[in-house]
Design a protein around this motif. Structure first.
Motif, short mmCIF file in Angstrom:
data_model
loop_
_atom_site.label_atom_id
_atom_site.label_comp_id
_atom_site.label_asym_id
_atom_site.label_seq_id
_atom_site.Cartn_x
_atom_site.Cartn_y
_atom_site.Cartn_z
N LEU A 12 0.83 -1.21 0.00
CA LEU A 12 0.00 0.00 0.00
C LEU A 12 0.86 1.25 0.00
CD1 LEU A 12 -2.77 -1.11 2.48
CD2 LEU A 12 -3.10 -0.50 0.08
N GLN A 13 1.91 1.22 0.80
CA GLN A 13 2.77 2.41 0.88
C GLN A 13 3.48 2.66 -0.45
OE1 GLN A 13 4.91 1.21 4.41
NE2 GLN A 13 3.75 2.66 5.69
N ALA A 14 3.87 1.58 -1.13
CA ALA A 14 4.54 1.74 -2.43
C ALA A 14 3.56 2.31 -3.45
CB ALA A 14 5.10 0.40 -2.90
N LEU A 15 2.33 1.81 -3.46
CA LEU A 15 1.32 2.33 -4.40
C LEU A 15 0.96 3.77 -4.08
CD1 LEU A 15 -1.07 -0.77 -4.72
CD2 LEU A 15 0.46 0.14 -6.48
N ASP A 16 0.88 4.04 -2.77
CA ASP A 16 0.54 5.40 -2.33
C ASP A 16 1.59 6.37 -2.84
OD1 ASP A 16 -1.18 7.05 -0.46
OD2 ASP A 16 0.80 7.44 0.41
N SER A 17 2.84 5.98 -2.63
CA SER A 17 3.94 6.83 -3.04
C SER A 17 3.98 6.97 -4.58
CB SER A 17 5.22 6.24 -2.48
OG SER A 17 6.31 6.77 -3.09
N ALA A 18 3.62 5.91 -5.28
CA ALA A 18 3.69 5.93 -6.75
C ALA A 18 2.57 6.75 -7.38
CB ALA A 18 3.65 4.49 -7.29
N HIS A 19 1.39 6.75 -6.78
CA HIS A 19 0.21 7.27 -7.50
C HIS A 19 -0.62 8.32 -6.79
CE1 HIS A 19 1.05 4.07 -10.26
NE2 HIS A 19 0.80 3.14 -9.36
N HIS A 20 -0.39 8.50 -5.51
CA HIS A 20 -1.34 9.32 -4.75
C HIS A 20 -0.67 10.65 -4.37
CE1 HIS A 20 -4.02 9.52 -0.85
NE2 HIS A 20 -4.25 10.52 -1.68
N LEU A 21 -1.18 11.74 -4.92
CA LEU A 21 -0.67 13.07 -4.56
C LEU A 21 -1.48 13.57 -3.37
CD1 LEU A 21 -0.25 14.64 -8.12
CD2 LEU A 21 1.52 13.60 -6.69
N ILE A 34 7.17 8.26 3.96
CA ILE A 34 6.25 7.12 3.84
C ILE A 34 5.03 7.37 4.73
CG2 ILE A 34 6.02 4.62 4.15
CD1 ILE A 34 7.99 5.52 1.93
N SER A 35 3.86 7.14 4.17
CA SER A 35 2.63 7.40 4.93
C SER A 35 2.23 6.22 5.80
CB SER A 35 1.47 7.69 3.97
OG SER A 35 1.72 8.89 3.28
N ARG A 36 1.70 6.55 6.95
CA ARG A 36 1.11 5.55 7.83
C ARG A 36 -0.27 5.18 7.26
NH1 ARG A 36 1.77 5.05 13.78
NH2 ARG A 36 3.42 6.60 13.65
N VAL A 37 -0.58 3.92 7.21
CA VAL A 37 -1.86 3.49 6.63
C VAL A 37 -2.88 3.30 7.75
CG1 VAL A 37 -3.02 1.76 5.19
CG2 VAL A 37 -0.61 2.30 4.78
N ILE A 38 -3.92 4.09 7.74
CA ILE A 38 -4.95 4.01 8.78
C ILE A 38 -6.05 3.07 8.30
CG2 ILE A 38 -6.55 5.34 10.24
CD1 ILE A 38 -3.52 6.07 10.56
N VAL A 39 -6.44 2.13 9.14
CA VAL A 39 -7.34 1.09 8.66
C VAL A 39 -8.64 0.97 9.44
CG1 VAL A 39 -5.49 -0.31 7.67
CG2 VAL A 39 -6.16 -0.67 10.05
N LYS A 40 -8.72 1.60 10.61
CA LYS A 40 -9.95 1.37 11.40
C LYS A 40 -10.12 2.50 12.41
CE LYS A 40 -11.13 -1.81 15.13
NZ LYS A 40 -12.50 -2.24 15.22
N GLY A 41 -11.38 2.81 12.71
CA GLY A 41 -11.67 3.80 13.75
C GLY A 41 -12.82 3.35 14.61
N GLU A 42 -12.70 3.61 15.91
CA GLU A 42 -13.77 3.22 16.86
C GLU A 42 -13.74 4.22 18.00
OE1 GLU A 42 -15.69 0.31 16.23
OE2 GLU A 42 -16.90 1.33 17.77
#
Ligand code: PMP
Length: 466
Positions: A12-21, A34-42
């Motif tokens: 996910l981090q590689a794709l994020d870095s490659a494609h996500h501005l 490198i971005s932290r990937v957030i996956v859940k909230g409660e």
């Protein structure tokens, strides 16, 4: 759920870095940051893909007022998606959620508000404000009243008008802003400008800058003044108590529309439905977004006070403005359920009378930490300044050199200790947690912030910076 098994963080981090501005990011650094990937909230907590649990001291981006994971909002959205996913409110159509939400907003807002114009975000709301106030003055037979006065270091969004109203030179530099007819005065920051004065004296002085600007521009050319009741992104800048009443007096004196950008302060953040009520002012227009849905679905709007609405109704003529997603049914049902939760759980009252004062006591005690020069809250907003040496008053503290980015270093230690705060230039750390925090969660948040501060201090000592 074992998130580490189901989520491939590196992919996910590689794709994020490659494609996500990302918003507000330096794209030259995107491969190294490198971005932290957030996956859940409660509730008040979020989890990243490595399984770390973080107390979200920023409520997402100042928006998760009722906290994460509310099933009843998800249910309302689900049911509405099946009933009527989308329809617009152009050309003499309307739909149940937009009507119900408009009526609900009128019920909970100050008495001068009987009309609402829906938009998709805070930025769109402020663009609407610019067009609406100029349209109003045109209809009043004063088309030369074009100028909107705003403040340096305010934040009003990223669209052309939003960023122009905002007072960030870094944003103005990009895109040839501000657009014509928007001017700025200084902000009511006692830390910045109050040396040698009481906060009350400084509040009056900062408000007088509005009158000076009106006279400089010419009162007959000024359409409106816009301000956040408490500047959020600019640094949780709490104006002295004398500031807003004096601003109101000056606007009244010159017949200028008063606009409150309540994108952050609205929906309970200051212990009232709207921050204007905290300060006892009566704006003509209010921009809202974020907390209206607690961020579950994008939605914003402009509350249009009777002075403006009645004039437009009386004078007639089309207002050539609107968005595909003005009053999107899914956003409206999310807002209705969010407001129902705020009411049923008495969250706004609790912030005013119980959890807000409790948070204030605990947060302001952080000022005794060797690194903290000042720490203050208002409702569920807070900010603290990191300083190199403490002086006898807040104006005598010695800051760190800005190039050291001590605030960002501290923010990283906060993350490591398990709490999210936002760092802004000037080594100021901001807090705007979900309004649902219990006393125990406030205790935990303060403990984690203290831990983050201790780790920062140890780190700075090791670097030889303190
Ligand atoms: N006004 C204020 C006071 C804000 O804080 C923000 C966003 N942080 C905006 C407007 C813009 O809202 P949005 O990002 O939804 O466009």
């Amino acid at each position: 759920m074992n998130m580490r098994e189901s989520i491939n963080t590196q992919r996910l981090q590689a794709l994020d870095s490659a494609h996500h501005l990302h918003p507000f990011a330096d794209y030259r650094l995107k491969d190294s940051q490198i971005s932290r990937v957030i996956v859940k909230g409660e509730g008040a907590y979020i989890w990243d893909s490595e399984g770390n649990r973080l107390l979200d001291g920023m409520a997402g981006l100042w928006c998760m007022n009722v906290g994460y994971g509310r099933k009843s909002i998800a249910d309302a959205v689900h049911a509405q998606m099946l009933q009527l996913t989308y329809y617009n409110s152009f050309f003499q159509t309307t739909h149940v959620p937009a009507v119900e939400l408009a009526a609900k907003l009128v019920q909970i807002s100050p008495p001068q508000f009987n009309h609402v114009f829906f938009v998709g975000s805070g930025s769109e709301g402020n663009d609407t404000i610019v067009r609406l106030v100029r349209h109003y003055w045109d209809k009043q037979g004063s088309p030369e009243r074009q100028v909107i006065i705003s403040r340096l270091n305010s934040y009003h969004g990223s669209t052309m008008a939003g960023a122009s109203l905002g007072g960030w030179p870094s944003m103005h530099k990009q895109g040839g802003l501000p657009i014509p007819g928007i001017v700025h005065i200084g902000q009511p920051s006692y830390l910045e400008g109050g040396k040698g004065k009481t906060p009350e004296e400084f509040g009056l002085e900062a408000a007088s800058w509005l009158e000076h600007k009106i006279l400089e521009v010419g009162a007959d050319k000024v359409a409106a003044f816009i301000g956040e009741p408490v500047q959020g992104a600019g640094g949780v800048i709490v104006p002295p108590s004398t500031y807003w009443p004096e601003i109101q007096r000056i606007c009244n004196k010159y017949g200028i529309l008063l606009v409150a950008d309540e994108v952050v302060c609205g929906f309970g953040r200051l212990g009232h439905w709207f921050g204007s009520e905290y300060f006892g002012i009566s704006p003509d227009l209010i921009t809202f977004a974020k907390g209206v849905t607690s961020g579950y679905v994008p939605l914003g709007g402009v509350l249009v006070g009777d002075r403006v609405a009645n004039a437009l109704i009386e004078k007639g003529g089309e207002f050539n403005h609107g968005y595909t997603y003005s009053g999107h049914p899914i956003g409206c049902v999310a807002a209705l359920e969010n407001i129902r939760i705020l009411e049923e759980e008495k969250i706004v009252d609790r912030v005013r009378t119980d959890s807000g004062p409790y948070l204030q006591k605990k947060f302001e005690a952080l000022a005794s930490h060797p690194l903290v020069g000042s720490a203050e809250t208002i409702g569920f907003l807070g900010g603290l300044n990191l300083v190199k040496h403490k002086g006898a008053t807040v104006h005598e503290h010695i800051p760190f050199e800005s190039a050291l980015s001590v605030g960002m270093i501290c923010r990283a230690h906060m993350f490591d200790s398990g709490v999210i705060m936002r760092a802004i230039p000037g080594d100021r750390l901001l807090m705007s947690p979900p309004l649902t925090l219990t006393h125990a969660e406030i205790d935990e948040m303060i403990k984690l912030i203290g831990l983050g501060l201790d780790q920062t201090l140890a780190d700075l000592k090791q670097r030889g910076w303190v």
